[in-house]
Scaffold this motif. Sequence first.
Motif, short mmCIF file in Angstrom:
data_model
loop_
_atom_site.label_atom_id
_atom_site.label_comp_id
_atom_site.label_asym_id
_atom_site.label_seq_id
_atom_site.Cartn_x
_atom_site.Cartn_y
_atom_site.Cartn_z
N UNK A 198 10.62 14.28 19.41
CA UNK A 198 10.65 14.65 18.00
C UNK A 198 10.40 16.14 17.87
N UNK A 199 11.17 16.78 17.04
CA UNK A 199 11.02 18.21 16.80
C UNK A 199 10.01 18.42 15.68
N UNK A 200 8.76 18.57 16.04
CA UNK A 200 7.68 18.69 15.05
C UNK A 200 6.98 20.03 15.24
N UNK A 201 7.32 21.00 14.41
CA UNK A 201 6.76 22.35 14.55
C UNK A 201 5.26 22.40 14.26
N UNK A 202 4.72 21.38 13.58
CA UNK A 202 3.29 21.40 13.26
C UNK A 202 2.42 21.22 14.50
#
Length: 252
Positions: A198-202
Amino acid sequence: MQNQFSRTQLLLGKENMEKLANARVAIFGVGGVGGYTVEALARSGVGTFDLIDDDQVCLTNINRQIIATMDTVGKNKIDVAKERILSINPKATVHTYQTFYLPETADQFDFTQYDYVVDAIDTVTGKIQLVMAAKEAGVPIISSMGAGNKLDPTAFEVADIYKTSVCPLAKVMRRELKKRGVKKLKVVYSREKALTPIDDETISCRSHCVCPPGAEKKCLQRRQIPGSISFVPSVVGLIIGGEVIKDLVQKN
């Protein structure tokens, strides 16, 4: 006389325990896979270790690496692994090398000293160099293929590199080793198709780095930071440990 390996001796016998105590195993990479291999070998009574890794324990290692805890974050992985080995077997000898194994660092190592080599590193160039060095020295080697972005620990198996499929890393290794005339290589690999993280910048290391100042941020060099979970690299590492022990005790 009873000792910490008495239960193992009930399975393997005294002669094989002596073989393990006299064995010297080099583990290249002591992270998710290599750390559990070290653990298995130490608890099986292997007497001498060479640990090669240049990383420090990172907060994000805690989910899967046996040497990673809140207390070890920021410490050199090889130092933590050495301390753990000696807490299991104070009589063990542990040589440590604070370096990544690459073609330019390969001349630091004399493979003829080893009874077995474990390849648990990430880079293709390093893995190929390891295989070639071990083959030249006539030392058995086992190599870990891709364990990142996978969720099924039951899909991993031991095979010859030329009988692998699906795994992209194994495909590259097959091609490159064939070019170099390598006819066989024992590996642990999975036919499970890798998941897309998953691309989760947080929570991304790219924007929220938690490495200590001065640490080499190896993960940021990757195009995509892989996902991982506790029960996949651990299984791979333990499978490798089992293969090493089996081969060492069967050695004449």
